[in-house]
Design a protein around this motif. Structure first.
Motif, PDB file in Angstrom:
ATOM      1  N   GLU A  47       0.831  -1.202   0.000  1.00 40.05           N
ATOM      2  CA  GLU A  47       0.000   0.000   0.000  1.00 40.05           C
ATOM      3  C   GLU A  47       0.869   1.257   0.000  1.00 40.05           C
ATOM      4  O   GLU A  47       0.643   2.183  -0.789  1.00 40.05           O
ATOM      5  CB  GLU A  47      -0.925  -0.006   1.219  1.00 40.05           C
ATOM      6  CG  GLU A  47      -1.849   1.208   1.269  1.00 40.05           C
ATOM      7  CD  GLU A  47      -2.772   1.195   2.473  1.00 40.05           C
ATOM      8  OE1 GLU A  47      -3.500   2.194   2.671  1.00 40.05           O
ATOM      9  OE2 GLU A  47      -2.773   0.197   3.227  1.00 40.05           O
TER      10      GLU A  47
ATOM     11  N   ASP B 170      -7.183  -1.068  -2.926  1.00 38.47           N
ATOM     12  CA  ASP B 170      -7.845  -2.303  -2.502  1.00 38.47           C
ATOM     13  C   ASP B 170      -6.958  -3.516  -2.777  1.00 38.47           C
ATOM     14  O   ASP B 170      -6.753  -4.372  -1.895  1.00 38.47           O
ATOM     15  CB  ASP B 170      -9.186  -2.464  -3.222  1.00 38.47           C
ATOM     16  CG  ASP B 170      -9.876  -3.775  -2.868  1.00 38.47           C
ATOM     17  OD1 ASP B 170     -10.273  -3.947  -1.697  1.00 38.47           O
ATOM     18  OD2 ASP B 170      -9.993  -4.637  -3.761  1.00 38.47           O
ATOM     19  N   ALA B 171      -6.414  -3.593  -3.989  1.00 33.02           N
ATOM     20  CA  ALA B 171      -5.571  -4.734  -4.345  1.00 33.02           C
ATOM     21  C   ALA B 171      -4.298  -4.755  -3.503  1.00 33.02           C
ATOM     22  O   ALA B 171      -3.833  -5.823  -3.077  1.00 33.02           O
ATOM     23  CB  ALA B 171      -5.224  -4.685  -5.829  1.00 33.02           C
TER      24      ALA B 171
ATOM     25  N   ARG C  35      -3.844  -3.551  -0.445  1.00 32.42           N
ATOM     26  CA  ARG C  35      -4.166  -3.979   0.925  1.00 32.42           C
ATOM     27  C   ARG C  35      -4.425  -5.477   0.985  1.00 32.42           C
ATOM     28  O   ARG C  35      -4.030  -6.138   1.960  1.00 32.42           O
ATOM     29  CB  ARG C  35      -5.380  -3.201   1.427  1.00 32.42           C
ATOM     30  CG  ARG C  35      -5.073  -1.740   1.724  1.00 32.42           C
ATOM     31  CD  ARG C  35      -6.316  -0.904   1.882  1.00 32.42           C
ATOM     32  NE  ARG C  35      -5.973   0.518   2.015  1.00 32.42           N
ATOM     33  CZ  ARG C  35      -6.796   1.507   1.689  1.00 32.42           C
ATOM     34  NH1 ARG C  35      -8.009   1.242   1.204  1.00 32.42           N
ATOM     35  NH2 ARG C  35      -6.424   2.760   1.845  1.00 32.42           N
ATOM     36  N   ARG C  36      -5.054  -6.011  -0.023  1.00 28.74           N
ATOM     37  CA  ARG C  36      -5.299  -7.453  -0.061  1.00 28.74           C
ATOM     38  C   ARG C  36      -3.982  -8.222  -0.182  1.00 28.74           C
ATOM     39  O   ARG C  36      -3.808  -9.270   0.451  1.00 28.74           O
ATOM     40  CB  ARG C  36      -6.235  -7.799  -1.217  1.00 28.74           C
ATOM     41  CG  ARG C  36      -7.690  -7.373  -1.001  1.00 28.74           C
ATOM     42  CD  ARG C  36      -8.490  -7.564  -2.290  1.00 28.74           C
ATOM     43  NE  ARG C  36      -9.861  -7.148  -2.135  1.00 28.74           N
ATOM     44  CZ  ARG C  36     -10.893  -7.983  -1.913  1.00 28.74           C
ATOM     45  NH1 ARG C  36     -10.672  -9.281  -1.790  1.00 28.74           N
ATOM     46  NH2 ARG C  36     -12.125  -7.524  -1.809  1.00 28.74           N
ATOM     47  N   ARG C  37      -3.057  -7.702  -0.988  1.00 28.62           N
ATOM     48  CA  ARG C  37      -1.756  -8.364  -1.091  1.00 28.62           C
ATOM     49  C   ARG C  37      -1.032  -8.318   0.249  1.00 28.62           C
ATOM     50  O   ARG C  37      -0.428  -9.300   0.678  1.00 28.62           O
ATOM     51  CB  ARG C  37      -0.894  -7.707  -2.174  1.00 28.62           C
ATOM     52  CG  ARG C  37       0.421  -8.436  -2.420  1.00 28.62           C
ATOM     53  CD  ARG C  37       1.290  -7.722  -3.449  1.00 28.62           C
ATOM     54  NE  ARG C  37       2.458  -8.533  -3.787  1.00 28.62           N
ATOM     55  CZ  ARG C  37       3.584  -8.573  -3.087  1.00 28.62           C
ATOM     56  NH1 ARG C  37       3.686  -7.839  -1.980  1.00 28.62           N
ATOM     57  NH2 ARG C  37       4.594  -9.332  -3.470  1.00 28.62           N
TER      58      ARG C  37
ATOM     59  N   ALA D 217      -2.335  -8.336   3.037  1.00 34.99           N
ATOM     60  CA  ALA D 217      -3.022  -9.266   3.941  1.00 34.99           C
ATOM     61  C   ALA D 217      -2.754 -10.723   3.589  1.00 34.99           C
ATOM     62  O   ALA D 217      -3.247 -11.630   4.258  1.00 34.99           O
ATOM     63  CB  ALA D 217      -4.523  -8.998   3.925  1.00 34.99           C
TER      64      ALA D 217
ATOM     65  N   GLU E 196      -3.450 -12.232   0.571  1.00 34.00           N
ATOM     66  CA  GLU E 196      -4.370 -12.815  -0.409  1.00 34.00           C
ATOM     67  C   GLU E 196      -3.682 -12.991  -1.760  1.00 34.00           C
ATOM     68  O   GLU E 196      -2.742 -12.271  -2.101  1.00 34.00           O
ATOM     69  CB  GLU E 196      -5.610 -11.923  -0.581  1.00 34.00           C
ATOM     70  CG  GLU E 196      -6.499 -11.831   0.633  1.00 34.00           C
ATOM     71  CD  GLU E 196      -7.759 -11.020   0.361  1.00 34.00           C
ATOM     72  OE1 GLU E 196      -8.234 -11.043  -0.804  1.00 34.00           O
ATOM     73  OE2 GLU E 196      -8.261 -10.370   1.300  1.00 34.00           O
TER      74      GLU E 196
ATOM     75  N   ILE F  50      -3.585 -12.111  -5.338  1.00 28.96           N
ATOM     76  CA  ILE F  50      -4.168 -10.957  -6.051  1.00 28.96           C
ATOM     77  C   ILE F  50      -3.878 -11.005  -7.558  1.00 28.96           C
ATOM     78  O   ILE F  50      -3.918  -9.977  -8.236  1.00 28.96           O
ATOM     79  CB  ILE F  50      -3.668  -9.632  -5.447  1.00 28.96           C
ATOM     80  CG1 ILE F  50      -2.138  -9.576  -5.333  1.00 28.96           C
ATOM     81  CG2 ILE F  50      -4.277  -9.406  -4.073  1.00 28.96           C
ATOM     82  CD1 ILE F  50      -1.439  -8.910  -6.448  1.00 28.96           C
TER      83      ILE F  50
ATOM     84  N   LEU G  65      -6.808  -9.556  -9.423  1.00 28.66           N
ATOM     85  CA  LEU G  65      -6.982  -8.152  -9.072  1.00 28.66           C
ATOM     86  C   LEU G  65      -5.854  -7.294  -9.642  1.00 28.66           C
ATOM     87  O   LEU G  65      -6.095  -6.164 -10.083  1.00 28.66           O
ATOM     88  CB  LEU G  65      -7.033  -7.994  -7.555  1.00 28.66           C
ATOM     89  CG  LEU G  65      -8.214  -8.642  -6.835  1.00 28.66           C
ATOM     90  CD1 LEU G  65      -8.151  -8.342  -5.343  1.00 28.66           C
ATOM     91  CD2 LEU G  65      -9.543  -8.165  -7.410  1.00 28.66           C
TER      92      LEU G  65
END
Length: 386
Positions: A66, A301-302, A304-306, A308, A310, A312, A315
């Motif tokens: 991020e 969004d992508a 933050r997901r990475r 976390a 996830e 991606i 995404l």
């Protein structure tokens, strides 16, 4: 590493001032001379920009995704050539080492990458293997405790300045496609490695791409990244992250162009009033802002997901497709709003128009992103997760 809000804000402000005070004043010079001045490179080193993605234990800032994207958006608000100086160190040039390298490999190369004393580059594309990355033909044949590399890589960013290359080569000639590909770190002074002249390009003067040729280049087997046959996995993991970074850079350019459009249209008069007051021009600016805001939301969004943990892949492709295509539309609208002044070089708009075209090509073309998105949707459907 996740920064607290105050530290992150201070970092972003520092990068913003660097862009405004150091880069913007010499944009035209870089375009004319096809070179980034050394004082700008030195300033980037002092800011730690070469090592923003390198772990702290090797001298980097170890930014989370991020924060890296926020930094990239700031760097995008000037000519992309400046970001490209450190771009391969931040992204595709170093990420294979960071994600898959052994501790010995990391200790040997990452400190130099983080400081900017070593320039890393990523050598995947070939004359007959671009979008079809699994179709590469560069060979790596085992010879004792070395591999012998033969082949040519094309359009390799920063190749003329690189000290080490992450090279994808086919180690199993009988295994078609991705399974026979392995990844290596190859140092610049390796006998049998040569670099061609920088290509003349449509845009991004100051950022250079060249051929990299391997003619019986002997590379230690200890320089292999991950295991034999895992090169394609390495490359795709690197590109997932790189696509978010490029999306952020493209969106930064869009932000800069919107600012230029608004300021110019408030000053420029036609039919007795500022052209901003003409609703058709307002529509061009409003569409640009809406698309740029959407791209920024996708990136955050992508990212933050990475962060976390996830997966991606889809995404990242969605974001790269949308953000870079949107940037192209914003650049086109900027030329339209500036009119003749946008077509000549006085305001630099035509330079940005040329510069941003590459965003839809590297790190995977827009069409490749569409294929990835569709493929990932099909996989999700078959797994009952759609």
């Amino acid at each position: 590493m996740a920064f607290d809000a105050e530290t992150r804000a201070a970092l972003i402000d520092q990068v913003r001032r660097f862009v405004t005070e150091t880069c913007v004043p010499v944009e035209a010079q870089v375009g004319d001379e096809d070179a980034v001045p050394q004082h700008v490179v030195d300033a980037m080193k002092e800011l730690g920009l070469f090592g923003i993605a390198v772990p702290e234990e090797y001298g980097g800032l170890d930014l989370d995704m991020e924060t890296e994207c926020l930094v990239a958006m700031e760097l995008g608000q000037t000519s992309p050539a400046f970001r490209s100086v450190a771009g391969t160190n931040i992204g595709i040039g170093s990420q294979a080492l960071i994600l898959f390298g052994t501790e010995e490999q990391k200790q040997k190369w990452l400190p130099g990458v983080a400081s900017g004393d070593l320039i890393a580059s990523f050598a995947l594309t070939e004359p007959e293997a671009g979008s079809d990355a699994a179709g590469l033909k560069t060979k790596a044949v085992r010879d004792g405790d070395h591999y012998i590399l033969n082949g040519t890589k094309r359009y390799i960013t920063n190749a003329n300045k690189a000290d080490l290359f992450t090279v994808m080569a086919r180690t199993n000639q009988d295994e078609p496609g991705a399974k026979g590909v392995s990844a290596f770190i190859v140092e610049r002074d390796t006998p049998g490695l040569s670099v061609g002249k920088p290509e003349k390009k449509m845009g991004q003067q100051g950022a250079h791409i060249c051929d990299v040729i391997f003619e019986n280049a002997r590379v230690p087997a200890a320089n292999m990244i991950a295991k034999e046959g895992e090169g394609f996995k390495v490359a795709m993991s690197v590109l997932d992250k790189g696509r978010l970074h490029i999306s952020a850079v493209a969106t930064g350019v869009s932000k800069r162009l919107i600012r230029e459009m608004v300021n110019y249209s408030l000053e420029r008069k036609q039919f007795g009033k500022p052209i901003f007051e003409h609703q058709m021009l307002q529509a061009l600016i409003a569409d640009s802002q809406a698309e740029t805001y959407a791209a920024e939301c996708m990136i955050m969004d992508a990212a933050r997901r990475r962060d976390a943990g996830e997966d991606i892949t889809m995404l990242a492709s969605c974001t790269k497709l949308f953000a870079t295509e949107a940037c192209g539309r914003v650049a086109d609208r900027a030329v339209q709003i500036f009119g003749g002044a946008g077509y000549v070089s006085d305001y630099g708009i035509e330079r940005f128009y040329r510069d941003v075209r590459i965003f839809r090509l590297y790190e995977g073309t827009s069409q490749i992103q569409q294929i990835i998105i569709a493929r990932e949707l099909a996989r999700a459907a078959k797994a009952g997760k759609l």
